[in-house]
Write an enzyme that holds these catalytic residues in place. Structure first.
Site: not given
Ligand code: DGJ
Length: 729
Positions: A478, A548
């Site tokens: 991430d 997201d």
């Molecule tokens: C952003 C990601 O896109 C989410 O899927 C998740 O992993 C969060 N970060 C976790 O902090």
């Protein structure tokens, strides 16, 4: 060989299965762009370009008596700066005397088999074994710059890969202020630009606009390719449709700040330039040094559908690498929307057991598992297990999950550090911050300075440690904020303009080391959803979390935009709970799955809160997905929106390369009483074959399905969807 040099005409002609690209060296040594488009028989096409005296356009000194020749009016492979071409430059070079003039002219070229590689950068591979490379060398002794224009032809894929190597061949330092990777000229015609803009939770929304006179530019200065603009552009004929019309794509294999500019000039011709970095980019080239500008994949096709299909095949087979490039990927369940930071072994194990029972194959433990990580304000950088949450340790949890029959995957955010972390307390200078200035925070965290080798080595070390210590098959990588305060504590003032690009090179070094060291691990990219969804990342992470936003109705636009350039296999897509956590909308589980199946399929929800009939549906969906996976991964993808214009629905079709299977998916975005009938025409089938329409109990010839089409049954309720499997008999 797919590259031909005609020494009499001085033309260089590049050929793919369906396209021809021609350039020529003119009487002044300018490497002229001649033609790019549908395949034609080899011919000298310089006749297309007529030169006239254009008022207020300068003439190169050697053409001072030939006023019809101006760099401002001829199509070029690599546009100059400061010497009379007032359109978009491909480069900007600052010489020690303060001048900014560079006019590299052709000196030689070399044609060789195979595909070029770029030092430290992702580049497409010669997956079909038929690539050929042209290296055209241009020099400007005036400023001491040599540029090597690289072109690799991937014939079967209808792709021309391009990159540029800049070399200081002089005796004084040069500063590159703009380093283009590719200049594409479209001398004639009327063009539309399709670009992909967005925001967090609404990435890659397609927008089609006529190319206006003047400059249109998109790009990112965020140190990541960004949610806001994607490094992929299409220029298409103003009348182009899915099926017909000249369409050109420019796809950047780059994950940091970039600039994509398109200019329509006074006489109507269009130039597009893709370059690395934003306006703060400055790269010092000492004598003898060189700089590699990242790769652009160019493609031409008749119709938008074909263009997307060409990119899909090239990205899937030539850009993505490793064991997970093609074929089966485990269906996963991710803990994020199920438990967020509330990681408790019992809850996690319960989720894993329920998932295993439904046929899920991989459990992904998302954010919150490491020391001090109680919320998103702290602890990034301290990559050891959180004993408060996991009293018996991460190893114990993993082994319990493995006993359910699931593989195990782990979330990390390696390029970041929290102020409240042992790592930051030990190494404050590892973060990008400007001395004497409070840094801008994002999600209350800072970005590590990946231009530093010690930081890169730290990341390689801790990720390797996790993968060596635990039984981990998958990593979610991430990146949750943009770069600001771009300053490296190790570099002198005059090199600070290099930091952003050096950080991307650092990331690529880290990823290259890890994917080479751990070939059995599936790495999935992520950046607050799809903030770094680009072909550069795909060289290391063949799957990227697309957004997201897991609402299937919102995902229709996000995934449609994404799939203009990137294949379904790269798109991380999950079925989540209803009401959806981002929009509050309730949709049927079948619709959520129909949309998520147009991607790397998985689940992200608390299964203990799912109704029994939906659990049965999930079990069925996983079985269906496995059966359809080859078609979903490698099928030819067609958007069917033109047939549904004015309807509140979105439709797409996948057809197997052998044309023996197809899958139609239609999702409605609003339901109306007494609604008009929806009707679509199939594409890409064998017109002479008979197809069985599985869910309709009908058998029809391909030509009928493609021309007479198919009328959908009336769909009722909230956000219903419709899937139809075709099988050749
Ligand atoms: C952003 C990601 O896109 C989410 O899927 C998740 O992993 C969060 N970060 C976790 O902090």
């Amino acid at each position: 060989m797919s590259i031909l040099w005609n020494s009499e005409q001085k033309t260089l002609t590049l050929e793919t299965a369906g396209t021809t690209y021609q350039m020529a060296v003119d009487q002044y040594g300018v490497l002229r762009h001649v033609y790019y488009g549908k395949k034609v028989v080899p011919a000298d096409m310089m006749y297309l370009h007529r030169n006239y005296d254009r008022g207020f356009s300068g003439n190169p000194y050697e053409a001072r008596t030939n006023r019809s020749y101006s760099l401002d009016a001829v199509c070029q492979e690599f546009s100059s700066c400061g010497v009379g071409d007032f359109r978009l430059p491909s480069l900007r070079v600052l010489s020690p005397d303060g001048s900014r003039c560079a006019d590299p002219r052709y000196v030689r070229h070399e044609i060789r088999p195979g595909k070029y590689a770029l030092p430290g950068l992702p580049a497409a591979l010669d997956a079909d074994g038929d690539a050929a490379t042209l290296e055209a060398v241009l020099e400007d002794p005036g400023c001491g710059l040599r540029v090597r224009l690289l072109y690799s032809v991937l014939p079967k894929k209808d792709i021309i890969a391009r990159a540029v190597l800049y070399e200081n061949m002089g005796t004084a330092p040069l500063v590159l202020e703009k380093a283009g990777s590719c200049c594409l000229e479209l001398p004639f015609g009327s063009w539309d630009l399709i670009h992909f803009h967005g925001r967090h939770c609404a990435e890659r929304t397609p927008e089609r606009l006529p190319v206006m006179h003047g400059i249109q530019a998109v790009g990112s200065g965020r140190g990541m390719s960004s949610h806001q603009h994607n490094p992929f552009l299409i220029l298409c004929d103003h009348l182009a449709t899915e099926d017909r019309g000249d369409c050109y794509g420019m796809m950047y294999l780059y994950s940091g700040s970039f600039r994509a500019e398109v200019e329509r000039e006074a006489y109507g011709s269009v130039r597009a330039v893709m370059s690395v970095g934003d306006e703060s980019f400055r790269w010092t080239l000492l004598p003898g040094e060189s700089f590699a500008a990242p790769e652009v994949l160019l493609s031409y096709a008749d119709g938008l559908a074909r263009l997307s299909q060409q990119y899909h095949a090239a990205v899937r087979e030539n850009v993505c690498r490793g064991e997970y490039r093609l074929g089966h990927r485990p269906v996963l369940i991710n803990s994020w929307e199920a438990v967020y930071f509330h990681i408790q072994p019992d809850r996690i194990l319960d989720l894993a057991r329920r998932a295993a029972d439904l046929g899920v194959e991989l459990f992904v433990l998302d954010d919150g598992w490491f020391k001090g990580r109680t919320d998103d304000n702290r602890a990034l950088g301290d990559w050891v297990e959180n004993r408060d949450k996991l009293p018996e340790g991460l190893g114990r949890l993993i082994s319990d999950i493995r006993k359910t029959g699931l593989l195990f995957g782990l979330w990390v955010e390696p390029e970041m550090v929290s102020e409240d972390s042992d790592l930051y307390r030990a190494h404050p200078d590892w973060a990008l911050t400007v001395p004497g200035r409070k840094p801008t925070m994002g999600r209350n965290q800072l970005v590590l300075d990946l231009s530093r080798k010690d930081v890169q080595d730290f990341i390689i070390h801790f990720v390797s440690g996790l993968l060596e210590t635990y039984d981990i098959s998958y990593i979610k990588w991430d990146f949750n904020r943009s770069m600001t305060d771009v300053y490296s504590h190790l570099l002198p003032a005059e090199k600070q303009g290099e930091v952003s690009h050096r950080a991307v090179l650092g990331l690529y070094r880290v990823l290259e080391t890890l994917v080479t060291r751990f070939p059995h691990v599936l790495f999935e990219g992520c950046a607050g959803g799809g903030g770094r969804f680009d072909a550069g990342m795909m060289h290391y992470t063949p799957q990227i979390w697309c957004s997201d936003d897991t609402d299937p109705i919102e995902r229709l636009t996000i995934q449609k935009g994404t799939l203009f350039g990137y294949p379904l296999s790269t798109v991380g897509a999950h079925v989540s709970i209803a009401p959806n956590h981002q929009t509050g909308r309730t949709t049927p589980i079948a619709t959520r799955a129909a949309v998520a199946m147009a991607g790397g399929f998985g689940y992200e929800l608390d299964l203990s809160r799912v109704a029994p009939e939906d659990l049965d549906a999930i079990r069925e969906q996983i079985r269906d997905f496995r059966a359809d996976e080859p078609l979903l991964r490698e099928g030819l993808y067609f958007r069917l929106d033109e047939d549904l214009a004015g309807m509140d629905a979105c439709a797409w079709l996948l057809v197997s390369p052998e044309k023996d299977k197809a899958l139609l998916t239609v999702v409605t975005t609003a339901t109306h009483a007494n609604a008009p009938l929806m009707h679509v025409r199939f594409k890409g089938l064998d017109p002479d074959a008979l197809y069985r329409l599985k869910e309709e109990d009908l058998t029809l010839p391909g030509s009928v399905l493609m021309h007479a089409g198919f009328t959908l049954p009336m769909l009722r309720g909230d956000y219903p969807s419709f899937r139809l499997h075709l099988e050749r008999i």
